[in-house]
Scaffold this motif. Sequence first.
Motif, PDB file in Angstrom:
ATOM      1  N   GLY A 132      28.998  11.640  52.671  1.00 16.42           N
ATOM      2  CA  GLY A 132      29.075  11.841  54.010  1.00 16.42           C
ATOM      3  C   GLY A 132      30.258  11.689  54.815  1.00 16.42           C
ATOM      4  O   GLY A 132      31.320  12.095  54.297  1.00 16.42           O
ATOM      5  N   GLY A 133      30.293  10.896  55.804  1.00 14.31           N
ATOM      6  CA  GLY A 133      31.360  10.771  56.698  1.00 14.31           C
ATOM      7  C   GLY A 133      31.761  12.010  57.615  1.00 14.31           C
ATOM      8  O   GLY A 133      30.903  12.714  57.826  1.00 14.31           O
ATOM      9  N   TYR A 134      33.002  11.627  58.281  1.00 11.37           N
ATOM     10  CA  TYR A 134      33.330  12.449  59.179  1.00 11.37           C
ATOM     11  C   TYR A 134      35.008  12.603  59.217  1.00 11.37           C
ATOM     12  O   TYR A 134      35.492  11.838  58.740  1.00 11.37           O
ATOM     13  CB  TYR A 134      32.616  12.407  60.520  1.00 11.37           C
ATOM     14  N   GLY A 135      35.343  13.816  59.949  1.00  8.72           N
ATOM     15  CA  GLY A 135      36.859  13.799  60.008  1.00  8.72           C
ATOM     16  C   GLY A 135      37.507  14.628  58.926  1.00  8.72           C
ATOM     17  O   GLY A 135      36.865  15.028  58.227  1.00  8.72           O
ATOM     18  N   ILE A 183      29.694   4.242  66.112  1.00 13.95           N
ATOM     19  CA  ILE A 183      28.259   4.608  66.194  1.00 13.95           C
ATOM     20  C   ILE A 183      28.248   5.623  64.857  1.00 13.95           C
ATOM     21  O   ILE A 183      27.253   5.395  64.207  1.00 13.95           O
ATOM     22  CB  ILE A 183      27.909   5.197  67.355  1.00 13.95           C
ATOM     23  N   LEU A 184      28.911   6.567  64.860  1.00 10.44           N
ATOM     24  CA  LEU A 184      28.970   7.368  63.642  1.00 10.44           C
ATOM     25  C   LEU A 184      28.959   6.643  62.590  1.00 10.44           C
ATOM     26  O   LEU A 184      28.198   6.955  61.302  1.00 10.44           O
ATOM     27  CB  LEU A 184      30.046   8.424  63.923  1.00 10.44           C
ATOM     28  N   ASP A 185      29.721   5.521  62.363  1.00 12.51           N
ATOM     29  CA  ASP A 185      29.565   5.110  60.980  1.00 12.51           C
ATOM     30  C   ASP A 185      28.333   4.386  60.542  1.00 12.51           C
ATOM     31  O   ASP A 185      27.991   4.287  59.249  1.00 12.51           O
ATOM     32  CB  ASP A 185      30.756   3.732  61.030  1.00 12.51           C
ATOM     33  N   GLY A 186      27.492   4.389  61.433  1.00 14.54           N
ATOM     34  CA  GLY A 186      26.471   3.928  61.024  1.00 14.54           C
ATOM     35  C   GLY A 186      25.135   5.136  60.712  1.00 14.54           C
ATOM     36  O   GLY A 186      24.159   4.628  60.149  1.00 14.54           O
ATOM     37  N   ILE A 187      25.736   6.391  60.833  1.00 14.52           N
ATOM     38  CA  ILE A 187      24.626   7.317  60.673  1.00 14.52           C
ATOM     39  C   ILE A 187      25.375   8.431  59.692  1.00 14.52           C
ATOM     40  O   ILE A 187      24.682   9.503  59.480  1.00 14.52           O
ATOM     41  CB  ILE A 187      24.063   8.052  61.728  1.00 14.52           C
ATOM     42  N   ALA A 188      26.527   8.238  59.382  1.00 12.60           N
ATOM     43  CA  ALA A 188      27.319   9.465  58.627  1.00 12.60           C
ATOM     44  C   ALA A 188      27.089   9.233  57.186  1.00 12.60           C
ATOM     45  O   ALA A 188      27.857  10.126  56.539  1.00 12.60           O
ATOM     46  CB  ALA A 188      28.641   9.509  59.232  1.00 12.60           C
ATOM     47  N   PHE A 189      26.579   8.253  56.727  1.00 16.63           N
ATOM     48  CA  PHE A 189      26.693   8.141  55.394  1.00 16.63           C
ATOM     49  C   PHE A 189      25.352   7.785  54.560  1.00 16.63           C
ATOM     50  O   PHE A 189      25.021   6.743  54.525  1.00 16.63           O
ATOM     51  CB  PHE A 189      27.563   6.766  54.957  1.00 16.63           C
TER      52      PHE A 189
END
Lengths: 580, 237
Positions: free
Chosen positions: A410-413, B140-146
């Motif tokens: 997952g992740g982003y960037g 906030i994204l760190d809580g939903i991105a993984f």
Amino acid sequence: MLVKYDQYMQIIENSTVYDVIIVGSGAGGGMATKILSEAGLKVAVVEAGPFFDPADPEQMTQLKWPYESPRRGASTVRPFGDFDTAYGGWEIEGEPYTKEEGTDFLWFRSRMLGGRTNHWGRISLRFGPKDFKRKNHDGLGDNWPIGYEDVKPYYDKVDKLIGVFGTNEGLPNDPDGFFLPPPKPRLHELFYIKGARKSNIPVYPSRMSMLTKKINNDRGVCFYCGQCSRACQVYADFSAGTCLIFPAQKSGGQIDLFVNCMVREVTTDEEGRATGVSYINKEDRREYKLKGKVVVLAASACSSARILLNSKSSQHPNGLGNSSNIVGRYLHDSTGTNRMGFVPDLMNRKTYNEDGVGGMHVYTPWWLENEKLDFPRGYHIEMWGGLGMPSYGFGFNANDFNSFFGLPVGGYGNSLRKDVKKYYGSVIGLAGRGESIPQKDNYCEIDPTKVDEFGVPILKFNYKWTDHEIKQVKHMHDTFEEVIHNMGGEPLGGKPGKDTNYGILVPGEIIHEVGTTRMGDDKKTSVVNSHQQLHDAKNVFVVDAGPFVSQADKNPTWTILALSWRTSDYIVEQLKQQNI
Amino acid sequence: MDRRKSLKSILLGGVAGGLAVHGCSPKPENATEPVVEIKKYSYGRTPKEQKAIEKLLSETFFNEHEMNTLSTLCNLILPAEGELKGALDAEVPDFIEFMVKDIPEYQPTLRGGLMWLDHKCGTEFNLLFNAATEEQQKSILDGIAFPDISVPEAERPLEIQFFSLMRNLTLTGYYTSKLGIEELDYKGNSPNVWDGVPEDVLAQHGVSYDEEWLAKCVDQSKRGVLAEWDDDGKLIT
């Protein structure tokens, strides 16, 4: 010269009597059109969809980029994606079909000149000697009334006329032919060869109808864009329009094309002989009649059965050709299931153009003996992979494979870019396509409670797989896992279990449906004779896959073409002798 | 000017009289209110398909606030960096606006997820997501991105499904764009003559062609020579 379809849209209400009316313009209809028109006969071809020419810029999808589609090639409208050529799919608005509760069937129709030959996989396999006589080997189903030796001369002619690459390997049930040379394997195909051979599974160059070498002056040679499903603008792959109908027109054949015309029924006289067809012109939604001395049905196995069943008269109260009650019965499709694998050794790839032909360069024909197995018949293995052109879905779950390395998913960037690049081309897909046992109780019939938007009664399907097919696809999955592991790969998505019948695809999904007007010497148990001529009406023939007694673990098109040619020769001869 | 027009104007710098005017160019003197042209797609559609596409393009799903939030999110997922172009350069938000109309099943997840983002940001920082700092947004994204991929996707909390879908759409939108295809360095979709895997690639992946197999393959120098066979099916040209 190609003539635009709108010139053919004039209403034919005159008294022209055609020598032959051909219903449908796919493999069977296209071949009949070519052979019969070149014999000097006056031919009408009635096609339910529009005119189609892959060289027409208005209709072309070949060499388009994903961003030329607002949905980037997603399959929202066309089931094989926005750039696929087929006009149609498993669902067509206004043309429904129904299913008996507890049974399942998906019916793919392609409404256009050339039909499904415009987008098919071009896997062009001859049936072998065993394929025509399976009952002799396992006691199941029925033998064909003809054998390989009857069809071989026509397979040879089809190879030379249309062009198919492959290799002569001297295999007992996968006959040699007149092949063009095959293309070299791609990288993932070299991995497949390595993985399969480790388990003693043989691999050979595939046999596909693309021109890797010049075959005549009318068609171009493959330029390796890998997009045969989009239909080829230089006619380097086989489709019935580009390779059969257009050349027949060019050589001066008397061919009237009726497009956007949906045949409702075959009309008959007081003696029960066919007099022509009635059809609905989709443009004005009115019904017309055409007269012909001979009617050749090539509308696809289920459509031809539907036309026959809808052709009721006092002479044929049960539908034309259906005194046996066999029309629609023995419907069968190939078995199929698929699996993907992630191959770490295919990560971090340098890019280069490996589009190749549209489909696989290597394949595995059926290689085992059934005596040692718990299911009858066999399957061949197809595969895909490589550095394909991105389209809708590319980049989905971009770094799920991180889980194999204990890395976060997952992740982003911008780390995502590295993941996309790292895994690009590292997935291989395997597909099994096998032979099912035809069943009398698997059938299509007319659903009297419903009509399509043209007022024609529609089909209702009744189809269930048996244990034979389910055990066969279980074996496919065992094989796939073994081969993927041999490649150093990880099978993806979990192995389907008993609860899902081992992932067997729904009947109809492989689009090899055949058998609805089956061939036989006994008119009580078959619909057509060994010349694909109705037992009940001598001047009606069926040249699609309806007459197949059994669908081998091969793709049906090459056999449709060979048999249609053989039947067309027979029609010419019978007309000469004034027997029909 | 409606929301779509304003977005288009930002992207194209305004479109007047069918003429694209770049943001840095001076406006033509008699420029009227910019008229938005619906982007034309021409790739072998049937008339019915063409009409359906035009209908979808003429409709608007996301409101202006949603579209702005969506754009912020696309930019966090795939930002431009140095030489590298980002999701906004590739007009990914417009692509997502189309897809959410093309595949309406996405609508509750995307719209609901955008609402969730504002709610969460409001709870944490008393700000709309768009008004938060990048640091706050990322927290906030760190809580939903993984996602926990051992849990089937449909059973994961909505906000996690939402972000996965956004990431999927952003990446697919980018890598199916001209910019993304260039970055990926996909080299096909053009006429060529395939003659096997390059030697250095074979070496890198530890495989090779066997001679027996190669001997069966097409000699590309003779691809233009008319095929002829002997009676046994052996190619002789």
